[in-house]
Structure formats: C-alpha cells, structure tokens
Design a protein around this motif. Sequence first.
Motif, PDB file in Angstrom:
ATOM      1  N   GLY A  99       0.792  -1.227   0.000  1.00 12.70           N
ATOM      2  CA  GLY A  99       0.000   0.000   0.000  1.00 12.70           C
ATOM      3  C   GLY A  99       0.818   1.267   0.000  1.00 12.70           C
ATOM      4  O   GLY A  99       0.448   2.259   0.615  1.00 12.70           O
ATOM      5  N   ILE A 100       1.969   1.250  -0.683  1.00 14.73           N
ATOM      6  CA  ILE A 100       2.752   2.481  -0.743  1.00 14.73           C
ATOM      7  C   ILE A 100       2.114   3.437  -1.755  1.00 14.73           C
ATOM      8  O   ILE A 100       1.308   3.031  -2.593  1.00 14.73           O
ATOM      9  CB  ILE A 100       4.210   2.206  -1.141  1.00 14.73           C
ATOM     10  CG1 ILE A 100       4.232   1.446  -2.462  1.00 14.73           C
ATOM     11  CG2 ILE A 100       4.945   1.445  -0.064  1.00 14.73           C
ATOM     12  CD1 ILE A 100       5.426   1.738  -3.263  1.00 14.73           C
ATOM     13  N   PHE A 101       2.463   4.705  -1.662  1.00 11.11           N
ATOM     14  CA  PHE A 101       1.937   5.712  -2.593  1.00 11.11           C
ATOM     15  C   PHE A 101       2.927   5.840  -3.737  1.00 11.11           C
ATOM     16  O   PHE A 101       3.924   6.563  -3.663  1.00 11.11           O
ATOM     17  CB  PHE A 101       1.722   7.037  -1.864  1.00 11.11           C
ATOM     18  CG  PHE A 101       0.860   6.901  -0.637  1.00 11.11           C
ATOM     19  CD1 PHE A 101      -0.408   6.331  -0.731  1.00 11.11           C
ATOM     20  CD2 PHE A 101       1.305   7.305   0.603  1.00 11.11           C
ATOM     21  CE1 PHE A 101      -1.206   6.183   0.391  1.00 11.11           C
ATOM     22  CE2 PHE A 101       0.523   7.165   1.733  1.00 11.11           C
ATOM     23  CZ  PHE A 101      -0.736   6.599   1.622  1.00 11.11           C
TER      24      PHE A 101
ATOM     25  N   ASN B 241       3.286   7.107  -6.739  1.00  3.48           N
ATOM     26  CA  ASN B 241       3.700   8.297  -7.477  1.00  3.48           C
ATOM     27  C   ASN B 241       4.320   9.372  -6.596  1.00  3.48           C
ATOM     28  O   ASN B 241       4.735  10.413  -7.082  1.00  3.48           O
ATOM     29  CB  ASN B 241       2.517   8.896  -8.233  1.00  3.48           C
ATOM     30  CG  ASN B 241       2.216   8.115  -9.487  1.00  3.48           C
ATOM     31  OD1 ASN B 241       3.098   7.865 -10.293  1.00  3.48           O
ATOM     32  ND2 ASN B 241       0.978   7.689  -9.630  1.00  3.48           N
ATOM     33  N   LEU B 242       4.359   9.114  -5.309  1.00  2.78           N
ATOM     34  CA  LEU B 242       5.017  10.061  -4.406  1.00  2.78           C
ATOM     35  C   LEU B 242       6.418   9.546  -4.088  1.00  2.78           C
ATOM     36  O   LEU B 242       6.689   8.363  -4.218  1.00  2.78           O
ATOM     37  CB  LEU B 242       4.203  10.210  -3.111  1.00  2.78           C
ATOM     38  CG  LEU B 242       2.740  10.628  -3.276  1.00  2.78           C
ATOM     39  CD1 LEU B 242       2.093  10.816  -1.914  1.00  2.78           C
ATOM     40  CD2 LEU B 242       2.617  11.895  -4.098  1.00  2.78           C
ATOM     41  N   THR B 243       7.278  10.476  -3.666  1.00  4.11           N
ATOM     42  CA  THR B 243       8.645  10.049  -3.357  1.00  4.11           C
ATOM     43  C   THR B 243       8.671   9.312  -2.022  1.00  4.11           C
ATOM     44  O   THR B 243       7.708   9.363  -1.250  1.00  4.11           O
ATOM     45  CB  THR B 243       9.599  11.251  -3.268  1.00  4.11           C
ATOM     46  OG1 THR B 243       9.190  12.057  -2.164  1.00  4.11           O
ATOM     47  CG2 THR B 243       9.571  12.091  -4.536  1.00  4.11           C
TER      48      THR B 243
ATOM     49  N   GLU C 244       8.083  11.697   0.712  1.00  2.06           N
ATOM     50  CA  GLU C 244       6.670  12.080   0.874  1.00  2.06           C
ATOM     51  C   GLU C 244       5.863  10.963   1.515  1.00  2.06           C
ATOM     52  O   GLU C 244       4.966  11.206   2.329  1.00  2.06           O
ATOM     53  CB  GLU C 244       6.073  12.458  -0.487  1.00  2.06           C
ATOM     54  CG  GLU C 244       6.612  13.772  -1.020  1.00  2.06           C
ATOM     55  CD  GLU C 244       6.304  14.007  -2.499  1.00  2.06           C
ATOM     56  OE1 GLU C 244       6.349  15.161  -2.924  1.00  2.06           O
ATOM     57  OE2 GLU C 244       6.033  13.037  -3.227  1.00  2.06           O
TER      58      GLU C 244
ATOM     59  N   LEU D  70       3.773  11.183   5.101  1.00  2.00           N
ATOM     60  CA  LEU D  70       2.377  10.809   5.333  1.00  2.00           C
ATOM     61  C   LEU D  70       2.250   9.836   6.497  1.00  2.00           C
ATOM     62  O   LEU D  70       1.208   9.780   7.149  1.00  2.00           O
ATOM     63  CB  LEU D  70       1.775  10.214   4.060  1.00  2.00           C
ATOM     64  CG  LEU D  70       1.307  11.287   3.092  1.00  2.00           C
ATOM     65  CD1 LEU D  70       1.186  10.740   1.685  1.00  2.00           C
ATOM     66  CD2 LEU D  70      -0.021  11.865   3.544  1.00  2.00           C
TER      67      LEU D  70
ATOM     68  N   SER E 247      10.653   8.225  -6.784  1.00  2.00           N
ATOM     69  CA  SER E 247       9.250   7.810  -6.666  1.00  2.00           C
ATOM     70  C   SER E 247       9.193   6.421  -6.055  1.00  2.00           C
ATOM     71  O   SER E 247       9.964   5.537  -6.444  1.00  2.00           O
ATOM     72  CB  SER E 247       8.592   7.755  -8.041  1.00  2.00           C
ATOM     73  OG  SER E 247       8.580   9.036  -8.604  1.00  2.00           O
TER      74      SER E 247
END
Lengths: 340, 236
Positions: free
Chosen positions: B87-89, B91-93, B96, B100, B132
């Motif tokens: 569940g990583i984001f 498109n975010l680095t 980032e 979160l 990313s």
Amino acid sequence: MKSVAPVVAVLVIAAIVHVLLVPLVGPFYGKVILDIGINAMLAVSLNIVNGFTGQFSIGHAGFMAIGGYVGAIITYYGSFVLWGSAMEQGATGQLLFVVGCLAGGLIAAVFGYVVGLPSLRLRGDYLAIVTLGFGEILRVMLQRSDDVLTELAAVREALPVGVITKVGGALGFTGVPFYTTPLAVYVFCGLTILVAYRLKESTYGRAFLSIRENELAAEAMGVHTTRLKVRAFVLAAFFAGIAGALYAHEVGVTLTPRELGFQKSFDIVIMVVLGGMGSISGSVIAAAFLTILPEALRSFAEYRLIVYALLLIIVMLSRPQGLFGVRELWDLKKRRGAVT
Amino acid sequence: MTLVIEGLDVHYGAVHALRGVSLKVEPGQIVTLIGSNGAGKSTTLRAVSGLVKPSGGSIRFDDKPLAGLPPHDIVRLGIAHAPEGRGIFANLTVHENLELGSYIRRDRAGIADDRDKALALFPRLRERLHQSAGTLSGGEQQMLAIARALLARPRLLLLDEPSLGLAPQIVQVIFGIIRDINLAGTTILLVEQNAHMALKVAHYAYVLEVGAVAMADKASVLAASDAVRKAYLGVH
C-alpha cells in the motif's frame, strides 16, 4: 514574508497583464487572454478534485454556472436597486462585481458540499454519475427560468426572492454589466494557482494525493478520507464559481445555460487530463493551449474539430499521463530523470 | 497496553470470514497469526485497524473498545497498520511517503527523530529518499511500508505479510528488522504465511483455520508441534 511575496507577485503579474499586455494586443486577443485566465482557474480547481484526490468529477461547468448566475443576479439586479438601472458604474460598480464574484464562489461551494457529501462517502465512480446528473439538472432548470426583468418597477416588485428565477431561460441572461477586467481575472486566477500550489506542497495537501494513490492505505495513515475529499470538492467548486462570475461579466458574453453544459465540463476535464492529473503547471499550460487552439484554427472552421480530436489522440497515445504527469514544470529541472 | 480480541465476527456480505476469533497481545511481544490463504489473518488485522467493521465481538486496546471506530481515530490511539500488498503511494517520493506516515503527529522534533531512526533501520531508503516509491524494488517497498507505519510512533504495529513476494534473502533482512523494532519497544502483531520465519521471531502464535483459532501457544511450542510442522512448515 514567505506568504506575502507570492501574493505580491500575483498582483504584479495581474497588473502587468491589465496595463500592458491586453491594451497592446487589442480587443480580440485581449478576450482570448481573459479566457485563458478563466479556463486556467477552472482547470486548476478541477485538478484539486480529479488530479489531487483522484476522484472523477465531470460536472465542473455546473459550479461555474452557479457562480455565473449568482454573480450576474447580484450585479444586474443589485445595480437596479443601487442606481436604478443595470448600466455599468465606475469604482463602486467594480466593488459590487467583486462582491458578486465572491458570493458566486460561496454559493457554488455550498452546492459543492451538498452534491459532494453523499457521493464522496462512497468509493468508485459515483461522483462522476452524480456530478453529471447535477450539471444536467441545473442546465434544464436554468433553461426553464423566466425572462430577465428590464423595468425598475418590475424589479422592485420582484425583490428580493423573485429575481432568482428571472434569469432569462434558454435565451440567456442578457444585460449583465461588463465588469470583467484582466486585473480581476488574473488576480483570482493567480490566487487559485497559489492555493492549489500551497496545498500540493503541504503535508495536509499530500494527504489529498495519498487518497488518489491508495485510499485504504491513506486511511490506515490516519487520513480522514471522506472529509478531505469533500473539502477538495468544495474548494474546487468555490473557485469554479468565481470563474463563472468572471465569465458572466465578460464583454461580448451572454450567459446561457447551453454554454455551461456538459460540453464545457468536458472541455475542463480534457484540460486536466492533457496537462497531467495533479500537475498545476500542466493544467495552466493545457488551459492556455486549448483556449488558443480553437482560435488559431478558426480560419479552417470545418476542420477545427478534426484537428482538435486528432491532437488529443496523439497526446493520449504518446503520453497517457498528460504533459507533466503529477509533477510540475519546475520539478523537471530539479529532479531530472525522476519518473513522472 | 494490551490488545484483547474476544469473539470477533466479520462478514463480507454473505461470507462469514471470522467466526468468534479471540486473541490477546501482551505489551512488548511479537504475536503472530499464521494460517493458509483465506483463514482470516488479514481480516483480523483489518478489523483491529478499523478498515473493516466487525459484525460481532469486541476489540479492546488499553481497555478502550475499538470496534466501530473509524481507522483515522484508531491510528491516533497508537495502532499503525502496514497493509497487505504494502500500500505504498507509488507516485510520491519515498520522503513524501514517510511524511504521510507521520500525518497524525504535530511534534516536529519527534517526527524528525523518528524519521532518522527509521532510516537508520532501513539505510536503503535513505539512498532513495527522492525517488518515486513506485520505482523501488519489492523488498524496498516493504521496507518503506514498515518505516512509514513506524513514523506514526505506534505502540502496536500491525504487519500484514511482510514477506509476500520477496526473495528469501530479503525476507531474512526484513525479519531481522522486525525483531529490532520489537526490541526497541514496539509491540507487534504479525500476520504471515511464512510460518517458519514467523514462529522464529514471535513470542506467541495463533493458528487460524477457516476463520477460527485452531491452536494457540508459545511460538517455540507450536514450531515443535507435529500438527503445525505438517500443515504449515512442510515437514512430513
């Protein structure tokens, strides 16, 4: 200081556009420049919903229409009350116009809350269906509205509630004073971009992005996803409402329900997709490009739509994430090679 | 600080996923839930962190009932969940993503401190801080998921299948770190299909079968029991 400097920059740029650029290029291109600012506002604000939080709203023109009609009612009927006719006034007229813009934005935001709250509690495509329905219902209702009142006595009699339905029906709201100036458009446009930018760069705003990336994981991080989605939606509706009010008071524009229907909503979605979902600079550039393009292609009017469609297909095939993806113009220099 | 689950029931529509699961996590422990696919391991974690609503039973943390609370409130009570599939984001680095992780916190100094600690545990992430997250390898993504959960400064960390899809060598590294996290004072509830590794690091273990607890004992005892060895450790 840090927060004042960008606002000053917005004011300076807006002033330059107002004093130098628009008078220099003449009335035709001056109107194109106004439209670019208004469309950029619409695209950037829709990007807060579609790009940042990854929801899919396709009724943005509906909020634009609400802002436009509310703003027009305030300046048109307000002028009757204040000055006895809808003729343009000087500085006080401008003041009334700014009040109209802000009221248009606020009422649009209220509608945003009412439309957004039930549909954003759910995951999936409900928002698209609801916003589509909202835009169409609004359009039909506006088309069935009554004629605009042109006599002071009639206006006096209808005030205050009666004038709400006297907005011209399918023929449009005629006689709205032409108050929109390049200064007003670019100040509001600049503020929209500034708010979107600050949002994207803050931890709070990053929570919006996390919803798009993975709603479940965002929730596990402690992000109140429903609340943030509704806030993004309300904020977007607010700016769209202001953009609508700016549009309604433009020279040569008659506010009609048809102009602010599904087609317009879709134009805005295309700007966001083309510029890159989540990219503010992408939205601005795409809005400018898609405003100029139809004008540039006007001389081959018959082929205009073909070229337009072809261009979109080419971009979508070669760069499906849009011009910038989620990144910004200035990121390209900072982080070369970063995957968009 | 104790997590007590009693008679937990969860339904997915008509499917009865958990049937009266009861378990207990004592402070300072690593407790693991093992079992085959569909046994209800992940569902149990999701019920604890509020991602699914239980249809019956109780979940108490520090004697506070959790059932019915939304996930964003449960995180604030000190329970962080590194969900299955990371569940990583994407498109975010990396940076980032970590930011979160500390979304619920306002103590800047503490966050910076915990970030340094997390990056010390996972030096690979420090090298990739401005990349990313989607470009990371599977192992690095798992590290990021754990580091991100740690940034909420949880008292109880829920880990869902940290070994999923990873090379055996990386699994060793990750489990070493899980032990380190626990030694540093974080209680862990670990869901694993890799029963071998899970029983090695855990203090106590529960075996789930079709939505119910089939066995429960000290991890070392279960690892030695014939039934577990046959069913889950591939020893005949």
